[in-house]
Write an enzyme that holds these catalytic residues in place. Sequence first.
Site, PDB file in Angstrom:
ATOM      1  N   LYS A 138      12.091 -32.268 -32.305  1.00 56.89           N
ATOM      2  CA  LYS A 138      11.153 -31.737 -31.304  1.00 56.89           C
ATOM      3  C   LYS A 138      10.974 -30.231 -31.503  1.00 56.89           C
ATOM      4  CE  LYS A 138      12.150 -35.461 -28.128  1.00 56.89           C
ATOM      5  NZ  LYS A 138      12.909 -36.000 -27.011  1.00 56.89           N
ATOM      6  N   GLN A 143      16.987 -34.291 -22.528  1.00 56.92           N
ATOM      7  CA  GLN A 143      17.153 -35.358 -23.524  1.00 56.92           C
ATOM      8  C   GLN A 143      18.046 -36.461 -22.960  1.00 56.92           C
ATOM      9  OE1 GLN A 143      15.586 -35.449 -26.614  1.00 56.92           O
ATOM     10  NE2 GLN A 143      16.418 -37.513 -26.732  1.00 56.92           N
ATOM     11  N   ASP A 154       7.648 -35.096 -20.125  1.00 55.73           N
ATOM     12  CA  ASP A 154       7.993 -36.467 -20.518  1.00 55.73           C
ATOM     13  C   ASP A 154       7.239 -37.481 -19.649  1.00 55.73           C
ATOM     14  OD1 ASP A 154       9.599 -36.883 -22.702  1.00 55.73           O
ATOM     15  OD2 ASP A 154      11.495 -36.587 -21.633  1.00 55.73           O
TER      16      ASP A 154
END
Length: 291
Positions: A53, A97, A120
């Site tokens: 990422k 995460q 997200d």
Amino acid sequence: MTAKIIDGVAIARSVRVGIAERAGALKARGVNPALTVILVGDDPASAIYVRNKVRACAEVGIKSEVVRLPADIAERQLLERIRVLNDTPSIHGILVQLPLPRHISVRRVVETISAGKDVDGFHLYNVGGLVIGQTVFPPCTPYGVQKILEHEDIELEGKNVTVVGASNIVGKPLALMLMQREATVAICHAKTRDLTQYTILADILVVAAGSPNLIVPAMVRTGAVVIDVGINFVDGRLVGDVDFQGVRRKASYITPVPGGVGPMTVTMLLENTVAAAERATAAARLHAIDA
Ligand code: NAP
């Protein structure tokens, strides 16, 4: 029939060109689009995902930072770190995460991220937006699948779509997104009786179950579009959920694993981060005009 193999790497590359241009336009106005990734503990797979990422952000001109926290951090301290980031105007996107250590509630963590920085798309506000067709940040993997279908000019209106897999991060949001595009959607899961009766009807079959070789040619309608989201390691090899060699002879389009949906997931995270920065900038300008 032999399917067209969809090149997710090439689609991701072309989408990233547009994202880099938008990041450049923001920078020209003095705004540096920025993503913070919080990594709790030392799960090796998570470390790889985070590294990818960060690298992808750099490629398109998004600033990124990784906040590394110990696996035994108290949930309260993690939530406090998130609140500080929520209140930092120069940070546009926040991502924690997953998975998290068992003593930390994923739901509480996700709900603590400001909905406007939840790139997200997992916050309840964003999930609700998706349900009523007012999407704020679409979750990245389903968004990637939607972009692939758009890129290949695959018509959705009136089509039968079967989504195999009903998770909150892939199957369910994808089903909602495709329903919004006027497809007729069936969602299947591990308790679905006779999966084939659903898959065989699909003009577009999306599989996100995490079960290698779940979909074999007899389950696929001739000419169907087959999108394989699955990621499985079998004998040290990365494979999807679809018997690729068998099904490619029956489908009209198929995504490979690797090189299909995977590259699009990170790309859509970049897209959501730039969108967050654009919205924050527009909101700040309006606020300045009002003041
Ligand atoms: P998940 O949370 O484990 O959900 C799997 C879903 O598939 C569940 O709804 C489950 O049903 C259903 N399922 C499992 N076995 C099935 C079977 N035999 N028949 C029908 N349905 C079945 O997984 P996820 O996070 O959604 O991920 C799914 C797959 O996509 C995994 O392989 C994951 O690694 C991959 N993935 C890929 C990307 C990417 O970027 N390419 C991103 C995210 C995930 P129940 O609800 O009844 O348990």
